[in-house]
Motif scaffolding. Sequence first.
Motif, PDB file in Angstrom:
ATOM      1  N   LEU A  97      56.607  33.874   2.764  1.00  0.00           N
ATOM      2  CA  LEU A  97      55.903  34.765   1.840  1.00  0.00           C
ATOM      3  C   LEU A  97      56.453  36.193   1.956  1.00  0.00           C
ATOM      4  CD1 LEU A  97      53.624  35.246  -0.198  1.00  0.00           C
ATOM      5  CD2 LEU A  97      51.995  35.287   1.702  1.00  0.00           C
ATOM      6  N   ALA A  98      56.750  36.606   3.192  1.00  0.00           N
ATOM      7  CA  ALA A  98      57.286  37.958   3.402  1.00  0.00           C
ATOM      8  C   ALA A  98      58.667  38.097   2.759  1.00  0.00           C
ATOM      9  CB  ALA A  98      57.366  38.265   4.894  1.00  0.00           C
ATOM     10  N   VAL A  99      59.504  37.058   2.890  1.00  0.00           N
ATOM     11  CA  VAL A  99      60.830  37.118   2.263  1.00  0.00           C
ATOM     12  C   VAL A  99      60.662  37.195   0.743  1.00  0.00           C
ATOM     13  CG1 VAL A  99      63.028  35.919   1.918  1.00  0.00           C
ATOM     14  CG2 VAL A  99      61.919  35.817   4.148  1.00  0.00           C
ATOM     15  N   THR A 100      59.750  36.369   0.218  1.00  0.00           N
ATOM     16  CA  THR A 100      59.531  36.336  -1.231  1.00  0.00           C
ATOM     17  C   THR A 100      59.050  37.697  -1.726  1.00  0.00           C
ATOM     18  OG1 THR A 100      58.917  34.024  -0.962  1.00  0.00           O
ATOM     19  CG2 THR A 100      58.370  35.036  -3.076  1.00  0.00           C
ATOM     20  N   GLU A 101      58.106  38.292  -1.015  1.00  0.00           N
ATOM     21  CA  GLU A 101      57.599  39.612  -1.433  1.00  0.00           C
ATOM     22  C   GLU A 101      58.713  40.657  -1.386  1.00  0.00           C
ATOM     23  OE1 GLU A 101      53.963  40.949   0.360  1.00  0.00           O
ATOM     24  OE2 GLU A 101      52.835  39.604  -0.974  1.00  0.00           O
ATOM     25  N   ALA A 102      59.553  40.579  -0.350  1.00  0.00           N
ATOM     26  CA  ALA A 102      60.655  41.545  -0.239  1.00  0.00           C
ATOM     27  C   ALA A 102      61.634  41.360  -1.402  1.00  0.00           C
ATOM     28  CB  ALA A 102      61.368  41.385   1.105  1.00  0.00           C
ATOM     29  N   ILE A 103      61.859  40.121  -1.812  1.00  0.00           N
ATOM     30  CA  ILE A 103      62.766  39.859  -2.946  1.00  0.00           C
ATOM     31  C   ILE A 103      62.212  40.516  -4.217  1.00  0.00           C
ATOM     32  CG2 ILE A 103      63.574  38.032  -4.517  1.00  0.00           C
ATOM     33  CD1 ILE A 103      63.858  36.251  -1.960  1.00  0.00           C
ATOM     34  N   PHE A 104      60.920  40.321  -4.480  1.00  0.00           N
ATOM     35  CA  PHE A 104      60.345  40.928  -5.687  1.00  0.00           C
ATOM     36  C   PHE A 104      60.344  42.458  -5.587  1.00  0.00           C
ATOM     37  CE2 PHE A 104      58.599  36.609  -6.349  1.00  0.00           C
ATOM     38  CZ  PHE A 104      59.105  36.407  -7.627  1.00  0.00           C
ATOM     39  N   ALA A 119      48.043  28.574  -7.099  1.00  0.00           N
ATOM     40  CA  ALA A 119      46.829  29.398  -7.149  1.00  0.00           C
ATOM     41  C   ALA A 119      45.647  28.702  -6.479  1.00  0.00           C
ATOM     42  CB  ALA A 119      46.482  29.723  -8.592  1.00  0.00           C
ATOM     43  N   LEU A 120      45.730  27.383  -6.307  1.00  0.00           N
ATOM     44  CA  LEU A 120      44.599  26.640  -5.724  1.00  0.00           C
ATOM     45  C   LEU A 120      44.819  26.311  -4.247  1.00  0.00           C
ATOM     46  CD1 LEU A 120      43.871  24.265  -8.734  1.00  0.00           C
ATOM     47  CD2 LEU A 120      42.690  26.375  -8.097  1.00  0.00           C
ATOM     48  N   HIS A 121      45.960  26.685  -3.680  1.00  0.00           N
ATOM     49  CA  HIS A 121      46.194  26.371  -2.262  1.00  0.00           C
ATOM     50  C   HIS A 121      45.122  27.016  -1.383  1.00  0.00           C
ATOM     51  CE1 HIS A 121      50.744  25.231  -2.621  1.00  0.00           C
ATOM     52  NE2 HIS A 121      49.978  24.618  -3.512  1.00  0.00           N
ATOM     53  N   ALA A 122      44.787  28.284  -1.670  1.00  0.00           N
ATOM     54  CA  ALA A 122      43.796  28.966  -0.825  1.00  0.00           C
ATOM     55  C   ALA A 122      42.398  28.370  -0.993  1.00  0.00           C
ATOM     56  CB  ALA A 122      43.809  30.468  -1.087  1.00  0.00           C
ATOM     57  N   PRO A 123      41.852  28.294  -2.228  1.00  0.00           N
ATOM     58  CA  PRO A 123      40.494  27.736  -2.320  1.00  0.00           C
ATOM     59  C   PRO A 123      40.394  26.314  -1.788  1.00  0.00           C
ATOM     60  CG  PRO A 123      41.407  28.204  -4.522  1.00  0.00           C
ATOM     61  CD  PRO A 123      42.344  28.795  -3.535  1.00  0.00           C
ATOM     62  N   ALA A 124      41.411  25.494  -2.015  1.00  0.00           N
ATOM     63  CA  ALA A 124      41.333  24.098  -1.550  1.00  0.00           C
ATOM     64  C   ALA A 124      41.415  24.026  -0.026  1.00  0.00           C
ATOM     65  CB  ALA A 124      42.453  23.271  -2.181  1.00  0.00           C
ATOM     66  N   ARG A 147      49.784  32.839  -2.638  1.00  0.00           N
ATOM     67  CA  ARG A 147      50.394  33.850  -3.508  1.00  0.00           C
ATOM     68  C   ARG A 147      50.494  35.202  -2.815  1.00  0.00           C
ATOM     69  NH1 ARG A 147      46.658  33.357  -8.684  1.00  0.00           N
ATOM     70  NH2 ARG A 147      45.151  33.522  -7.000  1.00  0.00           N
ATOM     71  N   THR A 148      49.540  35.478  -1.918  1.00  0.00           N
ATOM     72  CA  THR A 148      49.471  36.799  -1.277  1.00  0.00           C
ATOM     73  C   THR A 148      49.093  36.637   0.197  1.00  0.00           C
ATOM     74  OG1 THR A 148      47.119  36.978  -1.729  1.00  0.00           O
ATOM     75  CG2 THR A 148      48.595  37.865  -3.404  1.00  0.00           C
TER      76      THR A 148
END
Length: 341
Positions: free
Chosen positions: A315-322, A76-81, A100-101
């Motif tokens: 991220l695209a593969v992960t989203e497709a899995i969910f 969750a902190l990858h983007a702000p950091a 995450r998104t």
Amino acid sequence: MSEGLTVAVLGAGEMGACHVEAWTALGHRVAVIADLDTDRAEALAERYRVDRVTADFERAASDPGVQAVSVCLPLALHAPATVAAARAGKHVFTEKPLARTFAEADRMQRAVEEAGVQFGIGFQRNLAQGVTLLREWAAQGRFGRPMVFSSDLLMEVRPKRAMHDRNGNNGPLTDGGCHYYLLWQTVFRSLPRTVYAQGRILALDRPEIAHLEHLAIDTAVVTVAYESGDIGTLTVSWGLAQGFQMARRPDRLIGPRGGAEGTVHSCLTLYEGDRVETHPIPPQDLHRVELGRFAEAIAGRGRPAYGFATGRQMLAVTEAIFASIASGREVAVRWEDYRCC
Ligand SMILES: NC(=O)c1ccc[n+]([C@@H]2O[C@H](COP(=O)([O-])OP(=O)(O)OC[C@H]3O[C@@H](n4cnc5c(N)ncnc54)[C@H](O)[C@@H]3O)[C@@H](O)[C@H]2O)c1
């Protein structure tokens, strides 16, 4: 080796320690470590003679004395950091997964591009010599086509409870799976086309994670079909009993002509017809390899091993899995629809 860099490492956990060790071993200087758990940061700083420690990652990310920042914080902190470091003009190396998104990934990419700094992402496992070997054998037609790559990851409920938090690292399909999705596409030299997956929560009644409001899917069977016609499959669980002893199966790759089995960073066995060959893989510190390449890129020599394009693909593969788990259907992987900016 490139010119000595001064670095801030954000996060003093498992990955923070690996990054501090690797930067130091490569001859660079870690000047500051940031972690909410300052005792943890102090202990790491003492071990590697790092001058300063802070609980405030944004402060460390914009420290005027550093040129590069390693982001080893929860997802969750990858983007702000990353955004804070890039806006301060620092080169940024962020642990996987990217974000995450896609909205978070866009913010990170925009900040990096606007600042004109280098960006790298930590898919170090894919730099193992065994991956190169499998990719070469596949390209030489040793296995024939189509290939089926079968991976397996079995673990008890993770001691890092945030791994089970849907709003944290979101379970193995987000946190650990990306290493496999990248491995398969590297060996196949092909991009993912569709995904079919089934997911469950095995650790539903476990007291260790009862405090989490939304549990992540901890167990799944995933099948990814590639443009080449090859297939990757993952059987994964992080929901198993404490002390669980069943050994995970080694990675296995099969095709009409042959196959390979083993672990890409230690040993692979090649099968061709009735011939069997064992290939030990020399041990390597892959964090040193990835951060060494990143430092070379900062010095104007070459490129980081992996960046936004790879992070976005995973991220695209992960989203497709969910999406497949939620719908019960096969889902197309459409990372090109999510190009940044
Ligand atoms: N490349 C790999 O093979 C690999 C392996 C493990 C983890 N990871 C990734 O690395 C990242 C970190 O994972 P880890 O295993 O080191 O986790 P960890 O829990 O061991 O360490 C994370 C640290 O961040 C600190 N932290 C949390 N919130 C903070 C905040 N707001 N400000 C400052 N510090 C804060 C925690 O106190 C902790 O010490 C994750 O994204 C994970 O997916 C990558």
